[in-house]
Design an enzyme around this catalytic site. Structure first.
Site, PDB file in Angstrom:
ATOM      1  N   GLU A  90      -2.768   1.760   9.595  1.00 41.29           N
ATOM      2  CA  GLU A  90      -2.303   0.915   8.489  1.00 41.29           C
ATOM      3  C   GLU A  90      -0.998   1.437   7.896  1.00 41.29           C
ATOM      4  O   GLU A  90      -0.069   0.676   7.627  1.00 41.29           O
ATOM      5  CB  GLU A  90      -3.354   0.843   7.373  1.00 41.29           C
ATOM      6  CG  GLU A  90      -4.694   0.318   7.802  1.00 41.29           C
ATOM      7  CD  GLU A  90      -5.681   1.421   8.163  1.00 41.29           C
ATOM      8  OE1 GLU A  90      -5.354   2.302   9.000  1.00 41.29           O
ATOM      9  OE2 GLU A  90      -6.790   1.417   7.617  1.00 41.29           O
TER      10      GLU A  90
ATOM     11  N   CYS B 299      -9.376   3.137   4.556  1.00 41.77           N
ATOM     12  CA  CYS B 299      -9.816   4.239   3.692  1.00 41.77           C
ATOM     13  C   CYS B 299      -9.127   4.094   2.327  1.00 41.77           C
ATOM     14  O   CYS B 299      -8.224   3.272   2.162  1.00 41.77           O
ATOM     15  CB  CYS B 299      -9.470   5.577   4.346  1.00 41.77           C
ATOM     16  SG  CYS B 299      -7.697   5.969   4.322  1.00 41.77           S
TER      17      CYS B 299
ATOM     18  N   CYS C 279      -5.240   4.333   2.536  1.00 40.72           N
ATOM     19  CA  CYS C 279      -4.615   3.148   3.116  1.00 40.72           C
ATOM     20  C   CYS C 279      -4.734   1.948   2.182  1.00 40.72           C
ATOM     21  O   CYS C 279      -3.788   1.166   2.047  1.00 40.72           O
ATOM     22  CB  CYS C 279      -5.218   2.848   4.473  1.00 40.72           C
ATOM     23  SG  CYS C 279      -4.797   4.104   5.712  1.00 40.72           S
TER      24      CYS C 279
ATOM     25  N   HIS D 106      -2.334   7.101   9.747  1.00 39.70           N
ATOM     26  CA  HIS D 106      -3.328   6.075  10.038  1.00 39.70           C
ATOM     27  C   HIS D 106      -2.592   4.816  10.485  1.00 39.70           C
ATOM     28  O   HIS D 106      -1.444   4.572  10.083  1.00 39.70           O
ATOM     29  CB  HIS D 106      -4.155   5.757   8.800  1.00 39.70           C
ATOM     30  CG  HIS D 106      -5.066   6.863   8.386  1.00 39.70           C
ATOM     31  ND1 HIS D 106      -6.098   6.662   7.496  1.00 39.70           N
ATOM     32  CD2 HIS D 106      -5.107   8.179   8.712  1.00 39.70           C
ATOM     33  CE1 HIS D 106      -6.745   7.802   7.299  1.00 39.70           C
ATOM     34  NE2 HIS D 106      -6.152   8.742   8.036  1.00 39.70           N
TER      35      HIS D 106
END
Length: 148
Positions: free
Chosen positions: A53, A81, A84, A51
């Site tokens: 992040e 999410c 993260c 992801h």
């Protein structure tokens, strides 16, 4: 400055969309400078943890040679999410600025609300809804094109 950094995160999200990735982009700022910028690379790397992040936290930690990014701010186009959000807590990120809210998969204002859990040792300041319409439109348009 907030809109400047979010504009950079949006550019990363657009690049992710161009690669066929879910259009989420992130920028990590430390001492007023961009230390890392990335868009999702889950499909490209065949890595469910890739992801935006996570990618910027990894890069910033590598560059600064520390696992704790105390004083760093994260700008991301979508509410992080739970995975993260937990990584951001572990990294000791100072502030999180996100664009679109994610009622289905978010982990900060929705879902498990990671930073509000008693087991969460570090809770960054959080500011949601930054450039929300632009961030949300990018996601809506991306998935709409996939369904047609």
């Amino acid at each position: 400055m907030v809109s400047k950094w979010m504009a950079l995160a949006l550019a990363q999200a657009r690049e992710a969309a161009d690669r066929g990735e879910t259009p989420v982009g992130a920028v990590l700022v430390y001492d007023g400078k961009v230390i890392a910028a990335a868009g999702n690379r889950v499909e490209e790397l065949s890595d469910p943890t890739a992801h935006a992040e996570i990618l910027v936290v990894r890069e910033a930690a590598r560059l600064l040679q520390t696992p704790r990014l105390v004083g760093a701010d994260l700008y991301v186009t979508l509410e992080p999410c739970p995975m993260c959000a937990t990584a951001l807590s572990f990294a000791r990120i100072k502030r999180v600025f996100f664009g679109a809210f994610d009622p289905k998969g978010g982990g900060i204002d929705h879902g498990p609300r990671i930073f509000g859990q008693p087991t969460c040792h570090h809770q960054p300041e959080v500011f949601g809804g930054i450039s929300e319409q632009a961030c949300a439109a990018l996601l809506v348009d991306f998935f709409k094109a996939r369904r047609t």
